[in-house]
Scaffold this active site. Sequence first.
Site, PDB file in Angstrom:
ATOM      1  CG  HIS A 102      -2.230  -0.691   0.954  1.00 48.68           C
ATOM      2  ND1 HIS A 102      -3.154  -0.200   0.047  1.00 48.68           N
ATOM      3  CD2 HIS A 102      -2.769  -1.827   1.462  1.00 48.68           C
ATOM      4  CE1 HIS A 102      -4.199  -0.998   0.008  1.00 48.68           C
ATOM      5  NE2 HIS A 102      -3.997  -1.999   0.850  1.00 48.68           N
ATOM      6  CG  ASP A 107      -2.902   1.606   3.884  1.00 47.96           C
ATOM      7  OD1 ASP A 107      -2.768   2.563   3.104  1.00 47.96           O
ATOM      8  OD2 ASP A 107      -2.059   1.351   4.764  1.00 47.96           O
ATOM      9  CE1 TYR A 299      -8.685   4.846 -14.547  1.00 47.97           C
ATOM     10  CE2 TYR A 299      -7.243   5.975 -12.998  1.00 47.97           C
ATOM     11  CZ  TYR A 299      -7.844   4.814 -13.443  1.00 47.97           C
ATOM     12  OH  TYR A 299      -7.614   3.631 -12.804  1.00 47.97           O
ATOM     13  CD  GLU A 374      -0.618   4.181  12.019  1.00 48.88           C
ATOM     14  OE1 GLU A 374      -0.856   3.125  11.408  1.00 48.88           O
ATOM     15  OE2 GLU A 374      -0.170   4.215  13.186  1.00 48.88           O
TER      16      GLU A 374
END
Length: 394
Positions: A102, A107, A299, A374
């Site tokens: 990741h 994630d 895209y 985090e």
Amino acid sequence: MVENDYLELKVMEIKDWVIDIRRDFHQYPELGLEEYRTRDKIIEYLNQMGIENKTVANTGVVGIIRGKNKGKTVALRADIDALPMDDKKDVPYKSKIDGKMHACGHDAHTAILLGASKVLNDIKDNINGNIILLFQPAEETVGGALPMIEEGVLEDPYVDGVFGLHVDNSLETGQIGIKYGQMKAASDMIRIIIYGKNSHGAYPQDGIDAIAIASQVLVALQTVVSRNVDPRSSAVLTIGTIKGGYARNIIADKVEMEGIVRTLKEESRKLVLHRIKNIVEKTPQPLGGKGEFMRTESYTALINDDDMVDIVRKNGLELLGENNVYQMPYPSFGVEDFSYFAAARPSAFFHLGSGNREKGIIYSGHTSYFDIDEDCLTKGILLQVKNALEFLKK
């Protein structure tokens, strides 16, 4: 309306839970269209919360939180796939799958959406309207947004607006980056084949040198952007690979090149692709060769809705402070298949600061040492909860 202090308390109560979720996904990354474990874990968490859900696009998941009273419907989106790279970080939650990582923060996006789902589900009796939870596969590869849309994820109930986010280590945790209007470019993948004729390298007159012709084509391609595209529109043409030949003493009969085109405007996109095709097909002709041009559409451009960005900006100012809401001055030449949601419904995509120099969180996405601070997870949850509530309130 639920007060900010209460929401912040609810978010902080689940911080450790969300971190554990993110670390679990980080240890077991799965590539696009292979996200079976990730899908099943998402379904498990939604079931534990009592949130109605279903599988779409094979490895995608859609959840729905129905408010107490009728109202509009807003969607929150997270991409769930990883990248084919080795994780070289020295952390307890390092990837356990060789060659998969990741490295782009999906994630974190998934954990943030699960956290937002929990908070919103807990306060659904105070909500007028519905919240759709979009866990999307394959952003890094073939794009999972369009298949999800084609399967009707925006239709029943009809989605009135969509919010998405992406972690960004160039911004410190506690900051966000917003962009009114166009945020990201459109993308096309191109493949070029130049055909010649073999001969011994000592007798070039008997062959048609595909390498020499490819060199002429490559030089001519450098004029496509510099001499055809309005500088105010801007575009990027990159040839990333060139392969041809067999041995040092053999005239090559075939050369293959691959690259990308990135454009900000549709008229520039059409012009650049048209000029490339002309150069590839016509340059080899007087040299005795032949050129073949192939384009794979990737895209579309990501264009934010200004009213939706206003909601993100308002909540960012309220929750993070004026100095922590950064307005991006220019569109990025990166691409993002959230663009299909934005093309289908009023939408806003924003960057969530996840860097922290003091903690050594400085590596950018798509690198083997990528990680996030985090502490950004709770910021993302709170912002997405507020974005949804503010949209439904209007």
